[in-house]
Each structure stands twice: as structure tokens, then as C-alpha cells.
Design an enzyme around this catalytic site. Sequence first.
Site, PDB file in Angstrom:
ATOM      1  N   LYS A  48       0.851  -1.201   0.000  1.00  0.00           N
ATOM      2  CA  LYS A  48       0.000   0.000   0.000  1.00  0.00           C
ATOM      3  C   LYS A  48       0.884   1.247   0.000  1.00  0.00           C
ATOM      4  CE  LYS A  48      -3.788  -2.159   2.570  1.00  0.00           C
ATOM      5  NZ  LYS A  48      -4.341  -2.466   3.879  1.00  0.00           N
ATOM      6  N   GLN A  92      -5.139  -1.593  10.371  1.00  0.00           N
ATOM      7  CA  GLN A  92      -4.936  -2.860   9.677  1.00  0.00           C
ATOM      8  C   GLN A  92      -5.433  -4.034  10.528  1.00  0.00           C
ATOM      9  OE1 GLN A  92      -3.630  -3.104   6.503  1.00  0.00           O
ATOM     10  NE2 GLN A  92      -3.819  -5.324   6.506  1.00  0.00           N
ATOM     11  N   ASP A 117     -11.559   2.695   4.686  1.00  0.00           N
ATOM     12  CA  ASP A 117     -11.860   1.276   4.724  1.00  0.00           C
ATOM     13  C   ASP A 117     -13.371   1.023   4.722  1.00  0.00           C
ATOM     14  OD1 ASP A 117     -10.018  -0.731   4.745  1.00  0.00           O
ATOM     15  OD2 ASP A 117      -9.607  -0.622   6.893  1.00  0.00           O
TER      16      ASP A 117
HETATM   17  N1  GUN Z   1      -6.612  -6.749   6.526  1.00  0.00           N
HETATM   18  C1  GUN Z   1      -6.767  -7.420   5.345  1.00  0.00           C
HETATM   19  N2  GUN Z   1      -7.491  -6.677   4.483  1.00  0.00           N
HETATM   20  C2  GUN Z   1      -7.800  -5.524   5.129  1.00  0.00           C
HETATM   21  C3  GUN Z   1      -8.546  -4.369   4.749  1.00  0.00           C
HETATM   22  O1  GUN Z   1      -9.076  -4.244   3.643  1.00  0.00           O
HETATM   23  N3  GUN Z   1      -8.654  -3.401   5.704  1.00  0.00           N
HETATM   24  C4  GUN Z   1      -8.104  -3.528   6.934  1.00  0.00           C
HETATM   25  N4  GUN Z   1      -8.254  -2.531   7.796  1.00  0.00           N
HETATM   26  N5  GUN Z   1      -7.406  -4.584   7.311  1.00  0.00           N
HETATM   27  C5  GUN Z   1      -7.252  -5.581   6.403  1.00  0.00           C
END
Ligand code: GUN
Length: 282
Positions: A48, A92, A117
Site C-alpha cells: 500500500k 490494519q 476502509d
Molecule cells: N486486513 C486485510 N485486508 C484488510 C482491509 O481491507 N482493511 C483492513 N483494515 N485490514 C485488512
Amino acid sequence: MQLINGYELAQKIYDEISPVINKLSRKPRLAIILANNSDASKTYIKMKMKKADELGIAVDLIRFDETSNVQEVLNKIKSLNDNPAIDGILVQLPLFEDWELFRHQIFNTINPLKDPDGLSAINAGLVSQSVLNGIIPATVDAVLECIKFSGAKLEGANVLVINNTDLIGKPLGSILATLNSTVTIANKHTKDLDNLISKADIVVSATGATNIIRSDNVKSGAVIVDVTSIKKDAKVIGDLTIDEKIEAIDGFITPVPGGVGPLTIACLLRNLVTLSKAHQDE
Ligand code: GUN
């Protein structure tokens, strides 16, 4: 089966958001909170951050260890909410095991206008109230992009979602129901899963248990979206077993790696740019 190339679909999104970012008077800024020791999470975050950097999006990575307490995270989120330079806050998942009990409290502390998110109660609630022009969780958005690419019609389709989490299955099931699909939300414990898979026009699978979908249980013409990405024997694999037999069947599949994963990052950054633009237009 035709492959749905997640890198190509992600690039289309980057081509759309890049000029928007360049027109903004300040760089969009994302805060990522990491409160687990998972190697997979570290890898996702790295990916990311790399993409964000290429696009001109600033990222602050804030790490907590097991000796921190939940109150410190809540305080950090509150100060990020109050900081006008921050456009988005991403916590996360997964969290440290002991913190799971507080997951909802953590997510619901994020200002919904800073939630790329889409997992805070307000944004999740809007999706379940059929509001589809707001923030849609990135993974769900990526799945919808894959289905759109396949050309499959959602209205009237039998869609099987093998995942029942707040992150994927529940918001996706809700959106598909709004779009007039006939949705079954299953999980890896569901009885007679093979039978359900064999009847589905579209299967979205995120179980983490491999070999769930195979050439002997998919329907001809089906669209298979594989959200799982796990490391096994130094290989990255999903729920779908890709072999010569499945390649010979009519339909669409997403590869792992290179399918939903890269597209999810693009959808997350698109959400962030939407939020940043709204903050800067104020
Ligand atoms: N862990 C795996 N995928 C995601 C996501 O899309 N958002 C978040 N916050 N954690 C994740």
C-alpha cells in the site's frame, strides 16, 4: 476460463485518480495503524505504501506493540481525527488477539469522513441502508470490479459468497442483495458447499482453506472471484485450484497472486482520494 487481470484493472483506477491527486492543493495523507505482528499484514502495508508513494499520497505508519493498551490506540485515533492534515485512518486487521474484543470500539472511533476502509459503524450502516455512492470497503469494491469486468449480470444471478466477516462477506452480501442478486452467504463450515458452488453463477471465496473450488465443482460459465491469498510452501495461493481442467471450463477466474489483491489497494487509495478531495473542497 478467462483470467481477470487485477493489475490491469488497478492501473485503470490509478489512471483515473492520478490527475485528481495532481490537481489537489496538498497531497492526500493516510495514517495506517498496525497493531499486530503478522508478516502478511506487514507485506500488505508495504505494498500500500509503495503504491501510495508512486501516486503522490503521503502515508504515516503508526505501530503499536503488545505492551501498548487499547486506550492509547483510541487516543491516537482521536488526535488523527482532529488533525486537518490527515485524510484517512486505516487500522490494519487483524489486531493483537487480546484486542479483538475492542475491534468495534477502535473502528467506531474513526471519524466516518476519515474512514477509507468503510468499516466504521456509520459507513457500514450506510451500505446496509443501500447507500452505494459512499465509501465501500476496498476488498468488496475490488470484487465488484472483477464481476463488472466479466460482464456477468448481477440482477437475478445466484451469487455464493463464502465468507461471513464484517470486512468482506457481510458488506458484499448486503450490496449484492441491493443489486437484486440472489445471495447465499456461506462459510467454510457450511454443509454441502460443493453443491452450492456447483449451482452458483458467481462465487466469491475468502476462506483461507485451499482447494475449496475445483474443476469438479464449478458450473460452466461461472465467474470465480478468489479473495484468499496465503503463503504455502513458498507459493502464494488462494481458495481456487487452478489446473488444466479448470482452464478448459468456460467462465472467468481471478488469479492469486495478481487478481483481487492489487485491485484492493487501488480501491482503497481511490477511497482515500475521494475523502481527501472532499476535505479540500470544504
Ligand atoms: N486486513 C486485510 N485486508 C484488510 C482491509 O481491507 N482493511 C483492513 N483494515 N485490514 C485488512
